[in-house]
Motif scaffolding. Sequence first.
Motif, PDB file in Angstrom:
ATOM      1  N   PHE A 232      21.883  87.571 -19.360  1.00 34.15           N
ATOM      2  CA  PHE A 232      23.581  88.228 -18.405  1.00 34.15           C
ATOM      3  C   PHE A 232      24.552  87.164 -19.168  1.00 34.15           C
ATOM      4  N   TYR A 233      25.501  87.380 -19.668  1.00 33.14           N
ATOM      5  CA  TYR A 233      26.453  87.063 -19.916  1.00 33.14           C
ATOM      6  C   TYR A 233      28.239  88.166 -19.901  1.00 33.14           C
ATOM      7  N   ASN A 234      29.101  86.470 -19.358  1.00 36.03           N
ATOM      8  CA  ASN A 234      30.847  87.309 -19.213  1.00 36.03           C
ATOM      9  C   ASN A 234      31.328  86.219 -19.732  1.00 36.03           C
ATOM     10  N   PHE A 235      32.628  86.600 -20.008  1.00 39.08           N
ATOM     11  CA  PHE A 235      34.083  86.049 -20.904  1.00 39.08           C
ATOM     12  C   PHE A 235      35.123  86.600 -20.203  1.00 39.08           C
ATOM     13  N   GLY A 236      35.882  85.295 -19.725  1.00 40.35           N
ATOM     14  CA  GLY A 236      37.216  86.494 -19.177  1.00 40.35           C
ATOM     15  C   GLY A 236      38.320  85.397 -19.188  1.00 40.35           C
ATOM     16  N   PRO A 237      39.558  85.853 -19.561  1.00 36.22           N
ATOM     17  CA  PRO A 237      41.118  84.954 -19.409  1.00 36.22           C
ATOM     18  C   PRO A 237      41.243  84.825 -17.663  1.00 36.22           C
ATOM     19  N   GLY A 238      41.967  83.204 -17.521  1.00 36.05           N
ATOM     20  CA  GLY A 238      42.668  83.777 -15.745  1.00 36.05           C
ATOM     21  C   GLY A 238      43.097  84.778 -15.995  1.00 36.05           C
ATOM     22  N   VAL A 239      43.521  85.586 -14.687  1.00 34.98           N
ATOM     23  CA  VAL A 239      43.890  86.950 -14.660  1.00 34.98           C
ATOM     24  C   VAL A 239      45.336  87.616 -15.098  1.00 34.98           C
ATOM     25  N   GLU A 240      46.049  85.738 -14.846  1.00 36.79           N
ATOM     26  CA  GLU A 240      47.429  85.684 -15.065  1.00 36.79           C
ATOM     27  C   GLU A 240      47.821  86.822 -16.628  1.00 36.79           C
ATOM     28  N   ARG A 241      46.244  86.137 -17.914  1.00 38.93           N
ATOM     29  CA  ARG A 241      46.508  86.366 -19.004  1.00 38.93           C
ATOM     30  C   ARG A 241      45.509  87.623 -19.859  1.00 38.93           C
ATOM     31  N   SER A 242      45.507  88.819 -18.633  1.00 41.26           N
ATOM     32  CA  SER A 242      44.043  89.818 -18.370  1.00 41.26           C
ATOM     33  C   SER A 242      44.544  90.106 -20.007  1.00 41.26           C
ATOM     34  N   ASP A 243      45.741  90.711 -20.435  1.00 40.52           N
ATOM     35  CA  ASP A 243      46.038  91.118 -21.791  1.00 40.52           C
ATOM     36  C   ASP A 243      45.133  91.011 -22.710  1.00 40.52           C
ATOM     37  N   LEU A 244      44.605  89.187 -22.592  1.00 40.85           N
ATOM     38  CA  LEU A 244      43.633  88.748 -22.967  1.00 40.85           C
ATOM     39  C   LEU A 244      42.212  89.347 -23.393  1.00 40.85           C
ATOM     40  N   LYS A 245      41.776  89.985 -22.006  1.00 33.91           N
ATOM     41  CA  LYS A 245      41.131  89.990 -21.881  1.00 33.91           C
ATOM     42  C   LYS A 245      39.295  90.219 -23.040  1.00 33.91           C
TER      43      LYS A 245
ATOM     44  N   GLU B 168      49.980  69.743 -12.461  1.00 38.67           N
ATOM     45  CA  GLU B 168      50.882  71.193 -13.498  1.00 38.67           C
ATOM     46  C   GLU B 168      50.483  72.230 -13.600  1.00 38.67           C
ATOM     47  N   GLU B 169      51.009  73.310 -14.136  1.00 43.13           N
ATOM     48  CA  GLU B 169      49.687  74.757 -13.878  1.00 43.13           C
ATOM     49  C   GLU B 169      49.498  74.091 -16.018  1.00 43.13           C
ATOM     50  N   PRO B 170      48.087  74.569 -15.766  1.00 38.26           N
ATOM     51  CA  PRO B 170      47.091  74.898 -17.083  1.00 38.26           C
ATOM     52  C   PRO B 170      48.141  76.144 -18.417  1.00 38.26           C
ATOM     53  N   ILE B 171      47.663  75.661 -19.053  1.00 40.73           N
ATOM     54  CA  ILE B 171      48.734  76.987 -20.177  1.00 40.73           C
ATOM     55  C   ILE B 171      48.132  77.722 -20.488  1.00 40.73           C
ATOM     56  N   PHE B 172      46.467  77.712 -20.148  1.00 41.25           N
ATOM     57  CA  PHE B 172      45.746  78.664 -21.269  1.00 41.25           C
ATOM     58  C   PHE B 172      44.331  78.473 -19.702  1.00 41.25           C
ATOM     59  N   ARG B 173      43.639  79.184 -19.398  1.00 43.45           N
ATOM     60  CA  ARG B 173      42.284  79.043 -18.350  1.00 43.45           C
ATOM     61  C   ARG B 173      41.067  80.386 -18.861  1.00 43.45           C
ATOM     62  N   ARG B 174      39.609  79.600 -19.179  1.00 40.92           N
ATOM     63  CA  ARG B 174      39.164  80.808 -18.988  1.00 40.92           C
ATOM     64  C   ARG B 174      37.837  80.339 -18.474  1.00 40.92           C
ATOM     65  N   CYS B 175      37.132  81.384 -18.306  1.00 43.98           N
ATOM     66  CA  CYS B 175      36.090  80.690 -18.022  1.00 43.98           C
ATOM     67  C   CYS B 175      34.331  82.350 -18.531  1.00 43.98           C
ATOM     68  N   THR B 176      33.309  81.574 -18.118  1.00 51.20           N
ATOM     69  CA  THR B 176      32.024  81.980 -18.905  1.00 51.20           C
ATOM     70  C   THR B 176      31.024  81.587 -18.417  1.00 51.20           C
ATOM     71  N   CYS B 177      30.177  82.462 -17.217  1.00 53.45           N
ATOM     72  CA  CYS B 177      29.022  82.626 -16.468  1.00 53.45           C
ATOM     73  C   CYS B 177      27.845  82.855 -17.703  1.00 53.45           C
ATOM     74  N   GLN B 178      26.605  82.109 -17.655  1.00 56.23           N
ATOM     75  CA  GLN B 178      25.023  82.573 -18.625  1.00 56.23           C
ATOM     76  C   GLN B 178      23.930  82.712 -17.669  1.00 56.23           C
ATOM     77  N   MET B 179      23.416  83.990 -17.401  1.00 57.86           N
ATOM     78  CA  MET B 179      22.111  83.911 -16.423  1.00 57.86           C
ATOM     79  C   MET B 179      21.332  84.221 -17.364  1.00 57.86           C
ATOM     80  N   ILE B 180      19.927  83.061 -17.166  1.00 62.03           N
ATOM     81  CA  ILE B 180      19.236  83.800 -18.578  1.00 62.03           C
ATOM     82  C   ILE B 180      17.485  84.307 -17.242  1.00 62.03           C
ATOM     83  N   THR B 181      17.314  85.760 -17.487  1.00 65.27           N
ATOM     84  CA  THR B 181      16.433  85.537 -16.258  1.00 65.27           C
ATOM     85  C   THR B 181      15.050  85.146 -18.040  1.00 65.27           C
ATOM     86  N   PRO B 182      14.302  85.087 -17.413  1.00 67.32           N
ATOM     87  CA  PRO B 182      12.836  85.523 -17.904  1.00 67.32           C
ATOM     88  C   PRO B 182      12.390  87.019 -17.788  1.00 67.32           C
TER      89      PRO B 182
END
Length: 346
Positions: free
Chosen positions: A265-278, A242-256
């Motif tokens: 460096f970091y980011n966070f975001g919902p699936g594009v279908e809920r970009s209103d929650l960005k 089944e399709e998820p009811i909500f999905r999100r992703c984060t990537c975090q990059m550590i540079t010494p």
Amino acid sequence: MAGWSSEFSATDIVPFTIMDEPLAIYRKEDGTLAALEDLCPHRLAPLTVGRKEGDELRCMYHGLKFAADGRCTEIPGQERISSKVCVRSYPIEEKHGAAWVWMGDAEKADVSLIPPISGPDSTEFAMVCAKFVMKGNAELVADNLLDLSHAPFIHESTFGASNMKSLKLMKEGETKRGTAVLERGVRADRWHAGRQSNPYFGEVPSDDRVISTFLVPGVFILTIHSYAPGVQDRLVDGEPAEEPIFRRCTCQMITPINDTESMFFYNFGPGVERSDLKEHAFAIADAAFAEDKAIIEAQQATIKKVPGRKMIMLAMDQPVLRYNEIYDGLRTKEAAEAAQAPAAAV
Ligand code: FES
Ligand SMILES: [Fe+2]
């Protein structure tokens, strides 16, 4: 990682320090990036306060000019230019909306090692990207990301967890699908069942699938897919049909940056279908990362007061130990290869 693509304009020369080495990063005329050591070999003035001239940088102290490969192409008032007059040039590539620098031997640079992050150009997740300086050693930041059992404590007010209660719930509802040791990192795939609400759109019960990957030298990729409760009973070949009811992703990059500072460096975001929650979702994550920053900086300050004091490892530190084994293994291998390299290479 040396920056988000958006940090590098067509005109600026951007300073950035990695492992105590100052870099001058700029865009060439064709739009691709170049990275030179931020240090004119003449009198050690920084090139970042110099001038970009086409694909080259001119030191604005006495006017030496350097090509993107580090060669000196002009010494005002002098005909002959010794090949010794040069600056180090670093391999740099742009991918996933970010700039990646190779700090080792240039001939060993391998673009296939650039981690598969979801960046600002992702077609899957609507990402908001940011960065800050963390006054902590890069390994302290890695430990924080490898061991998410800190969430119910540090992130009590942000990620919707509340102390022991939610830790207990997390453990009770947790099913491990697999923890994999990768060639260059570790990956965990887990179900967190029985979640009653989430901080993004409220009282919606869900079972969450949490997949986290941590890759050397310090890249964390996390996706969480929330499904209607009971999804684990409806899997087809081990995967949700089944399709998820909500999905999100984060990537975090550590540079010494140096021994006691890192660029986070970091980011966070919902699936594009809920970009209103960005923006809303990013604001929650942003507040949570500020909580990590506060504790890591306090930890670093304490470590400074008690140099040499050992830390203790507990059951929760398993992923940290596994990752450290991989990291140390790669470091040892690299050192052995360097020791075997022919002397002529020096
Ligand atoms: S310090 Fe750069 S030209 Fe003299
Ligand atoms: Fe955290």
